[in-house]
Write an enzyme that holds these catalytic residues in place. Structure first.
Site, PDB file in Angstrom:
ATOM      1  N   SER A 184       0.840  -1.197   0.000  1.00 46.99           N
ATOM      2  CA  SER A 184       0.000   0.000   0.000  1.00 46.99           C
ATOM      3  C   SER A 184       0.874   1.247   0.000  1.00 46.99           C
ATOM      4  CB  SER A 184      -0.915   0.019   1.226  1.00 46.99           C
ATOM      5  OG  SER A 184      -1.568   1.264   1.269  1.00 46.99           O
ATOM      6  N   HIS A 190      -1.194  -1.119  -4.385  1.00 49.17           N
ATOM      7  CA  HIS A 190      -2.478  -0.808  -3.747  1.00 49.17           C
ATOM      8  C   HIS A 190      -2.512   0.692  -3.464  1.00 49.17           C
ATOM      9  CE1 HIS A 190      -6.105  -1.775  -1.388  1.00 49.17           C
ATOM     10  NE2 HIS A 190      -5.691  -0.844  -0.545  1.00 49.17           N
ATOM     11  N   ASP A 242      -4.699   3.887  -2.041  1.00 48.36           N
ATOM     12  CA  ASP A 242      -5.824   4.255  -1.178  1.00 48.36           C
ATOM     13  C   ASP A 242      -6.251   5.694  -1.413  1.00 48.36           C
ATOM     14  OD1 ASP A 242      -6.172   1.885   0.499  1.00 48.36           O
ATOM     15  OD2 ASP A 242      -4.135   2.310   1.189  1.00 48.36           O
ATOM     16  N   MET A 257      -8.783   8.563  -0.260  1.00 45.11           N
ATOM     17  CA  MET A 257      -9.665   8.929   0.860  1.00 45.11           C
ATOM     18  C   MET A 257     -10.151  10.359   0.699  1.00 45.11           C
ATOM     19  SD  MET A 257      -7.341   7.477   3.948  1.00 45.11           S
ATOM     20  CE  MET A 257      -6.671   5.813   3.934  1.00 45.11           C
ATOM     21  N   HIS A 282      -8.263   1.531  -4.299  1.00 46.24           N
ATOM     22  CA  HIS A 282      -9.258   1.345  -3.232  1.00 46.24           C
ATOM     23  C   HIS A 282      -9.877   2.702  -2.924  1.00 46.24           C
ATOM     24  CE1 HIS A 282      -9.812   0.184   1.321  1.00 46.24           C
ATOM     25  NE2 HIS A 282     -10.962   0.391   0.712  1.00 46.24           N
ATOM     26  N   MET A 335     -12.060   5.057  -0.929  1.00 47.30           N
ATOM     27  CA  MET A 335     -12.768   5.279   0.339  1.00 47.30           C
ATOM     28  C   MET A 335     -13.415   6.652   0.242  1.00 47.30           C
ATOM     29  SD  MET A 335      -9.871   3.608   2.741  1.00 47.30           S
ATOM     30  CE  MET A 335      -8.709   3.629   1.385  1.00 47.30           C
ATOM     31  N   MET A 388     -11.926  -5.367   4.934  1.00 44.33           N
ATOM     32  CA  MET A 388     -11.147  -4.450   5.762  1.00 44.33           C
ATOM     33  C   MET A 388     -10.860  -5.130   7.099  1.00 44.33           C
ATOM     34  SD  MET A 388     -10.551  -1.940   3.845  1.00 44.33           S
ATOM     35  CE  MET A 388      -9.541  -1.143   5.102  1.00 44.33           C
ATOM     36  N   GLY A 405      -9.202   4.315   6.769  1.00 44.06           N
ATOM     37  CA  GLY A 405      -8.881   5.718   7.013  1.00 44.06           C
ATOM     38  C   GLY A 405      -7.413   5.953   7.317  1.00 44.06           C
ATOM     39  N   PHE A 406      -6.769   4.957   7.906  1.00 43.53           N
ATOM     40  CA  PHE A 406      -5.379   5.151   8.320  1.00 43.53           C
ATOM     41  C   PHE A 406      -4.566   3.879   8.152  1.00 43.53           C
ATOM     42  CE2 PHE A 406      -8.215   7.841  10.751  1.00 43.53           C
ATOM     43  CZ  PHE A 406      -7.660   9.102  10.557  1.00 43.53           C
ATOM     44  N   GLY A 407      -3.283   4.064   7.862  1.00 41.45           N
ATOM     45  CA  GLY A 407      -2.372   2.926   7.859  1.00 41.45           C
ATOM     46  C   GLY A 407      -1.877   2.704   9.280  1.00 41.45           C
ATOM     47  N   ASP A 457      -7.134  -6.201   3.800  1.00 39.07           N
ATOM     48  CA  ASP A 457      -6.529  -4.874   3.832  1.00 39.07           C
ATOM     49  C   ASP A 457      -6.505  -4.297   5.253  1.00 39.07           C
ATOM     50  OD1 ASP A 457      -5.500  -2.450   3.162  1.00 39.07           O
ATOM     51  OD2 ASP A 457      -7.263  -1.730   2.068  1.00 39.07           O
ATOM     52  N   GLY A 458      -5.303  -4.174   5.798  1.00 43.36           N
ATOM     53  CA  GLY A 458      -5.120  -3.530   7.100  1.00 43.36           C
ATOM     54  C   GLY A 458      -4.438  -4.413   8.116  1.00 43.36           C
ATOM     55  N   GLY A 459      -3.317  -3.936   8.623  1.00 42.16           N
ATOM     56  CA  GLY A 459      -2.610  -4.642   9.696  1.00 42.16           C
ATOM     57  C   GLY A 459      -2.007  -5.973   9.300  1.00 42.16           C
ATOM     58  N   GLY A 483       0.947  -2.182   4.101  1.00 42.64           N
ATOM     59  CA  GLY A 483       1.479  -0.828   3.998  1.00 42.64           C
ATOM     60  C   GLY A 483       2.640  -0.602   4.932  1.00 42.64           C
ATOM     61  N   SER A 484       2.325  -0.285   6.180  1.00 37.04           N
ATOM     62  CA  SER A 484       3.386   0.084   7.124  1.00 37.04           C
ATOM     63  C   SER A 484       4.354  -1.065   7.388  1.00 37.04           C
ATOM     64  CB  SER A 484       2.788   0.598   8.430  1.00 37.04           C
ATOM     65  OG  SER A 484       1.768  -0.236   8.865  1.00 37.04           O
TER      66      SER A 484
HETATM   67  C1  DX5 Z   1      -6.621   1.708   5.310  1.00 36.21           C
HETATM   68  C2  DX5 Z   1      -6.127   1.421   3.924  1.00 36.21           C
HETATM   69  C3  DX5 Z   1      -5.070   0.391   3.861  1.00 36.21           C
HETATM   70  C4  DX5 Z   1      -3.774   0.805   4.534  1.00 36.21           C
HETATM   71  C5  DX5 Z   1      -3.087  -0.438   5.016  1.00 36.21           C
HETATM   72  O1  DX5 Z   1      -7.718   2.535   5.239  1.00 36.21           O
HETATM   73  O2  DX5 Z   1      -7.193   0.958   3.113  1.00 36.21           O
HETATM   74  O3  DX5 Z   1      -4.805  -0.013   2.527  1.00 36.21           O
HETATM   75  O4  DX5 Z   1      -2.934   1.524   3.680  1.00 36.21           O
HETATM   76  O5  DX5 Z   1      -2.019  -0.045   5.789  1.00 36.21           O
HETATM   77  P1  DX5 Z   1      -1.376  -0.986   6.888  1.00 36.21           P
HETATM   78  O6  DX5 Z   1      -0.849  -2.191   6.187  1.00 36.21           O
HETATM   79  O7  DX5 Z   1      -0.328  -0.117   7.478  1.00 36.21           O
HETATM   80  O8  DX5 Z   1      -2.473  -1.347   7.871  1.00 36.21           O
HETATM   81 ZN    ZN Z   2      -6.716   0.012   1.126  1.00 40.10          ZN
END
Ligand code: DX5
Ligand code: ZN
Length: 219
Positions: free
Chosen positions: A9, A34, A36, A38, A67, A69, A138, A143-145, A176-178, A198-199
């Site tokens: 991401s 990927h 995002d 927003m 993606h 949002m 999700m 909303g946040f990584g 998607d996420g964590g 992502g992170s």
């Molecule tokens: C969250 C995004 C994700 C995010 C994932 O709203 O849709 O794609 O970038 O980031 P990580 O892997 O850090 O949770």
């Molecule tokens: Zn995403």
């Protein structure tokens, strides 16, 4: 088992050195980008939009998994097609006429994705699953990584996998996420086809190696 698709991401990339991070993904074992988007309305954060995606698109050598949002995502289907999007995902919670939006995405030559928030039950896709190329589950609130993975996701993957096979659909399941090396294997075993990270990737010392190891974990 087919090979898991890994989609870093870009939200977690260094925006001041975007080209460097795009090249890193191009030269890595990752499969997709990927992206995002927003809007500060559907989610409490604003990320990036068309000009940034246009710039990424010029350098990316792998499919763009966008993606959205945003509220009323149907307004921008054509724009994202023109930017070179390969897979366009809209949120179930943001789409009043989901079926129509899915058709519009396909008409533009893209694969159609639907994302579900952590609170949204799999059963809402019962009547559309055969029209969906990818379901993005999700595993954090969008909303946040950098948020922590919601454990209930495993159960949702299994339920979704069951729905897909009952209907004989070929829908892919994306998480998607964590996502980290701690949950990747278990997610694939539950039925996940695509992992977004992502992170975990961009926050690591050596993102290329992290991608390589993540790929290895899922094999
Ligand atoms: C969250 C995004 C994700 C995010 C994932 O709203 O849709 O794609 O970038 O980031 P990580 O892997 O850090 O949770
Ligand atoms: Zn995403």
């Amino acid at each position: 088992m087919s090979q898991t698709i890994l989609a870093p991401s870009i939200l977690a990339a260094d925006f001041a050195n975007l080209k460097k991070d795009i090249d890193m993904v191009n030269n890595s074992e990752a499969d997709w980008f990927h992206l995002d988007v927003m809007d500060g309305v559907f989610v409490p954060n604003i990320s990036f939009g068309m000009p940034v995606i246009e710039a990424i698109s010029r350098h990316a050598k792998k499919p763009l998994d966008v993606h959205l949002m945003i509220v009323q995502p149907e307004r921008y289907v054509k724009d994202f097609a023109l930017l070179g999007t390969n897979i366009l995902t809209v949120h179930y919670e943001a789409s009043t006429h989901l079926h129509r939006t899915l058709q519009a995405i396909k008409t533009e030559g893209m694969q159609a994705g639907v994302a579900l928030n952590p609170h949204t039950n799999i059963s809402v896709l019962k009547d559309t699953i055969e029209d969906i190329d990818l379901v993005c589950l999700m595993s954090v609130n969008p909303g946040f990584g950098g948020q922590s993975f919601i454990e209930n996701t495993y159960e949702k993957v299994r339920e979704l996998k069951k729905l897909i096979s009952e209907k004989g659909a070929s829908t892919k399941i994306e998480i998607d996420g964590g996502v980290t090396n701690k949950n990747a294997k278990q997610l694939v075993e539950a039925g996940a086809d695509v992992l977004v990270a992502g992170s975990y990737v961009f926050g690591s010392e050596n993102p290329t190696e992290t991608i390589k190891n993540l790929v290895k974990t899922t094999q």
